[in-house]
Design an enzyme around this catalytic site. Sequence first.
Site, short mmCIF file in Angstrom:
data_model
loop_
_atom_site.label_atom_id
_atom_site.label_comp_id
_atom_site.label_asym_id
_atom_site.label_seq_id
_atom_site.Cartn_x
_atom_site.Cartn_y
_atom_site.Cartn_z
N GLY A 149 -0.48 -1.14 10.21
CA GLY A 149 -1.65 -1.11 9.34
C GLY A 149 -2.42 -2.42 9.44
O GLY A 149 -1.93 -3.43 9.94
N CYS A 150 -3.65 -2.40 8.96
CA CYS A 150 -4.51 -3.58 9.08
C CYS A 150 -3.99 -4.75 8.23
O CYS A 150 -3.81 -5.85 8.73
CB CYS A 150 -5.95 -3.23 8.74
SG CYS A 150 -6.18 -2.39 7.16
N TYR A 151 -3.76 -4.49 6.94
CA TYR A 151 -3.25 -5.58 6.09
C TYR A 151 -1.89 -6.08 6.60
O TYR A 151 -1.69 -7.30 6.72
CB TYR A 151 -3.11 -5.12 4.65
CG TYR A 151 -4.40 -4.98 3.87
CD1 TYR A 151 -5.28 -6.04 3.73
CD2 TYR A 151 -4.71 -3.78 3.22
CE1 TYR A 151 -6.45 -5.90 2.98
CE2 TYR A 151 -5.87 -3.64 2.46
CZ TYR A 151 -6.74 -4.71 2.34
OH TYR A 151 -7.88 -4.58 1.60
#
Lengths: 344, 344, 344, 344
Positions: A149-151
């Site tokens: 995921g991005c975070y």
Amino acid sequence: MVHVGIVGATGYGGSELFRLLHNHPHVGDVSLYSSSQAGEPYSSFMPQVSGWFQEELRPIEEAQMKKDLDVLFLATPAGVSKDLTPSFLNSGVKVIDLSGDLRLKKTEDYEKWYKKESASEELLTEAVYGLVETNRKNIEASEIVANPGCYPTAVLLGTAPLAHREGWNGDSLIIDAKSGISGAGKTPSDKTIYANTEENFRIYKVNEHQHIPEIEQQLEWWGGETSPITFSPHLVPMTRGIMATMYVQGDENVSAQEWLKIYRDFYENSPFVRIREEFPSTKDVYASNFCDIHLTVDERTGRLTIVSVIDNLLKGASGQAVQNMNLMLGFEETEGLKLLPLYP
Amino acid sequence: MVHVGIVGATGYGGSELFRLLHNHPHVGDVSLYSSSQAGEPYSSFMPQVSGWFQEELRPIEEAQMKKDLDVLFLATPAGVSKDLTPSFLNSGVKVIDLSGDLRLKKTEDYEKWYKKESASEELLTEAVYGLVETNRKNIEASEIVANPGCYPTAVLLGTAPLAHREGWNGDSLIIDAKSGISGAGKTPSDKTIYANTEENFRIYKVNEHQHIPEIEQQLEWWGGETSPITFSPHLVPMTRGIMATMYVQGDENVSAQEWLKIYRDFYENSPFVRIREEFPSTKDVYASNFCDIHLTVDERTGRLTIVSVIDNLLKGASGQAVQNMNLMLGFEETEGLKLLPLYP
Amino acid sequence: MVHVGIVGATGYGGSELFRLLHNHPHVGDVSLYSSSQAGEPYSSFMPQVSGWFQEELRPIEEAQMKKDLDVLFLATPAGVSKDLTPSFLNSGVKVIDLSGDLRLKKTEDYEKWYKKESASEELLTEAVYGLVETNRKNIEASEIVANPGCYPTAVLLGTAPLAHREGWNGDSLIIDAKSGISGAGKTPSDKTIYANTEENFRIYKVNEHQHIPEIEQQLEWWGGETSPITFSPHLVPMTRGIMATMYVQGDENVSAQEWLKIYRDFYENSPFVRIREEFPSTKDVYASNFCDIHLTVDERTGRLTIVSVIDNLLKGASGQAVQNMNLMLGFEETEGLKLLPLYP
Amino acid sequence: MVHVGIVGATGYGGSELFRLLHNHPHVGDVSLYSSSQAGEPYSSFMPQVSGWFQEELRPIEEAQMKKDLDVLFLATPAGVSKDLTPSFLNSGVKVIDLSGDLRLKKTEDYEKWYKKESASEELLTEAVYGLVETNRKNIEASEIVANPGCYPTAVLLGTAPLAHREGWNGDSLIIDAKSGISGAGKTPSDKTIYANTEENFRIYKVNEHQHIPEIEQQLEWWGGETSPITFSPHLVPMTRGIMATMYVQGDENVSAQEWLKIYRDFYENSPFVRIREEFPSTKDVYASNFCDIHLTVDERTGRLTIVSVIDNLLKGASGQAVQNMNLMLGFEETEGLKLLPLYP
């Protein structure tokens, strides 16, 4: 030259993936698939490709896809990959899943945080977590990669050198994360319209974001038992970019300069992670696959403040997916990802 | 009707102050003063007032100002007020200083954080800290008010109910603060140009911002001895607005709902502080004098996450200055400040 | 004190109207009506009013409304007013309609450009076109006002002095208009989301916008027969503001300075129209009821370039509606509208 | 592999040029030169290149440059190229000048519009105007190219097919042009700061912009005598992108569809010009070398409305410069420029 496919190429992650693969030196054909929009020219959704890419979206026909493709990217909403990926197991087609379906190894974690049925344990066991800089060997050998995921990408690259240290104690980790609005996807809503985004700074899903268990799972793999993290995501009035500002109690024997050295050594062979000499801004990595990191120690409190920035759609999604493909196919890690950040 | 003056009306805080005072029901004349631009029509700097305010900037002549004015606002850079304010002591002209000159009571704090010579101890003793909601009695009786900084306003209103509790222990307070670019002032620089601000999220002055001692001083006044805070200011690609996201170890016997009740009781008679039922966004208070607050307790970590938002140019500067004037002159606290936030 | 009502207060025009009326010195109660959302507190749609306005949206019950109200504002989509307004005819309730329903006097024009059934001819005859600066007498005597559209307000105020001249010939008028995205309303769509608006400049409805006949109708009233206009609306990546850049063949005997004098004379008694000495920007009138105008004559081509700017939600909608109310009720034209433009 | 140099690589056009050349498949070394900043690492001005480009800015030493370079790009302010270019005449180093110094062939035009001393007539004769799509043969044979201005590129590509038609009469051409703020350069000023740009739409230099004679000169070359144009540039609150909306009296015998066919035929062999089926937005070409064009004929007025969009820093500056280099060195025209527009 390989033949690659994308399911979900009209979303933000998927279209960015197309943009990268369209210019990748070892990629020949790029085929795009859609269940609901098959038959329509891709350019009718993406005027950006007008004239240069004339093909239509194809239907999702698995038999044909297995014949045609070397690699299949899934840039799909939660719940799609868990149904689609199994048919490609042992088919010779490598799968890179950009959704959250295959990231959490405990089915109960997925069900709790995503509030959907999880993928099978067999599939979860097969899927390798594609945080490239800390997992190259496994990725190279894998058939299925769960793209992070991005975070989690920003947070985990920002804490990996710390978490690999003997005696690391994650129990005071506080993550104040900020993301551009593209992270919310392209579906029009009160949240994503311009008038509610511009001149507005928002906080959401405080301690409830589905990326929390993904971060905690990886910290646990690295560091043994870890306490829960505090995680506050915010929405910035901009399209792209993530900054994670992280607070953790430091080690009184290690200075900021020493920490920076530890970080530099850790990422010595990672061309996309740059340990900077001052705090980076999101625009320093805009439209690139870089993750820039800097940290400082506050002498008054002994706390470390670590800042990590990425472009959420590149290193946080499509860029890292291409990086994973490069490893899985034995290409140079940086192929197709060499363009420097766009400025201004 | 009172006659008020502003020094520094071409800056962001000063022009916003003019806008408010120009429409204040108890204010008659508003005179504007400048050392360097005296003689020029104000509208040549501020096309916004064209046709409706024809006056020129006046020179700073203290004798004349004492004759003319009831209240003098200083919206000046650091270092001006400490020289200008003394001549108005005991003159009958009330002074409201929007700069940082009179906020820190220890001269060594000012000199350390502002890197300039401090105002005299006499002046510092005279000046009352104008955080209205927690200091009304003193403000009403004062001749000189030090109007609080923008970040301190958001942070202190967000923590006051907590800091007033028996047994409060400030040692774990982490403040992750975000501000629109108007906080950086109107001087053109690499920091303030559009191309470096738009699509960019930046962090700056980590643990080095001059608002740190201002926050710590007030926390100390409220709560006895307090440990140093961690303070990370960020710049958001927007013009106005501050959000302070604050992390502090909670009290295991107090639930989020109980905390919200404590906050509501604390601000019962404060019309500009709104304890919200969900996390506020900066646009909820845009172009208004409100401070909106919400908090939650993370059951997994026991930590409190407190969010406080203001418009940095209003509640964080000119609006609070007018609120202070209202108290000093015995007007209704909300006079001239009743306009609701602008939306969209 | 009068009691006013708004239908459609959750839209952009309607909420801005509420903001103005809530602080209007001659307005007592403001009641809000909704067919679909009656019973819900207004603050649940508009966090901006939290704590300061606790009332619920009321159902649209005409009998009760006639008893309660002095003035009713309709900030509704096309097609609502034509059905709702007739019941208030001769009821003593004055109606100000912000929609396009009552603006076009020829039913076939409405049906052609709005692609809906028109209001009755009786109603159209009754409704006075509320372009205040050029129609005060009729507005003062009217029971129903059709509040002008945003683009027509900017365009018509920018051309009125020209169109009132003997020998005006409108046949070469080209209007290149630019609007902030709030003009597109608050419904989430591909057009209004942030990622399609930021860093994007768009043109739409070229020569097809429904404001074209409204402009042409008024030009015709002023100037006898007029040829069709060319009208290109654009969307600017900002929330508020309209600039109309207008091109027209000049009169070789009239210089730019003389034109400016003609404009100044024409608007001598119009406090909200400001003939500026340089070209205005939209931010010069942001969040205010002003219309700022400047023009120049190109000596090389003999063409006039006229620029007119307004805040589309104020002078282009709610502000002008309040101005109309002031005239209809005999109040000072500027009441409730005195706040200067917001800056920065 | 060729060795290229850039003077002015810290400006917006120059840094974008570096970004492109750094990844160009036929470019080996890229050397950067500066008179005032020689000796400093480029990355200290451009954090974007950190870690991937370690070189310092070099002093401008012409003898050494002639030895090292195959091509020299000048991304310098007006007035520099006219002094620097002559020493490279007949040196074997091809020069591509992105400034305005070599574009106007009449010295009096330059002096009138740029208010500076012109380059010599000899130099002006030598320099070929680099509007690629309409001048390939001359560019291929040239040693010095004057790279077109950003507005002229958008305007001229949008009108070339029209201007090449028998009987074209340019006397009614009105150009309403809109540009992102990067067109104003990177020097901090009241014009370029964020607070004056965001939520602001501005018009400037009406009929006074120095790109006017550049457009008129080319129209004259194409079409014989041409009357002066009307040109109004505007500043859009965004960083990149130009839209030119152009108005011209049409030919009553040619329909919009026929015009589009004429345009398609004209640009048949121009991969970067795309004649679209609907009006393009600036984001359709963001961060790419495309110029997208569409037009319509208003049946009511007979007028053509032509819209042309480019990224001002790419097709309007550095991208076109690379395209010129490709032609001058015999490379494929699209080399180094294949990346699709960035979205979102």
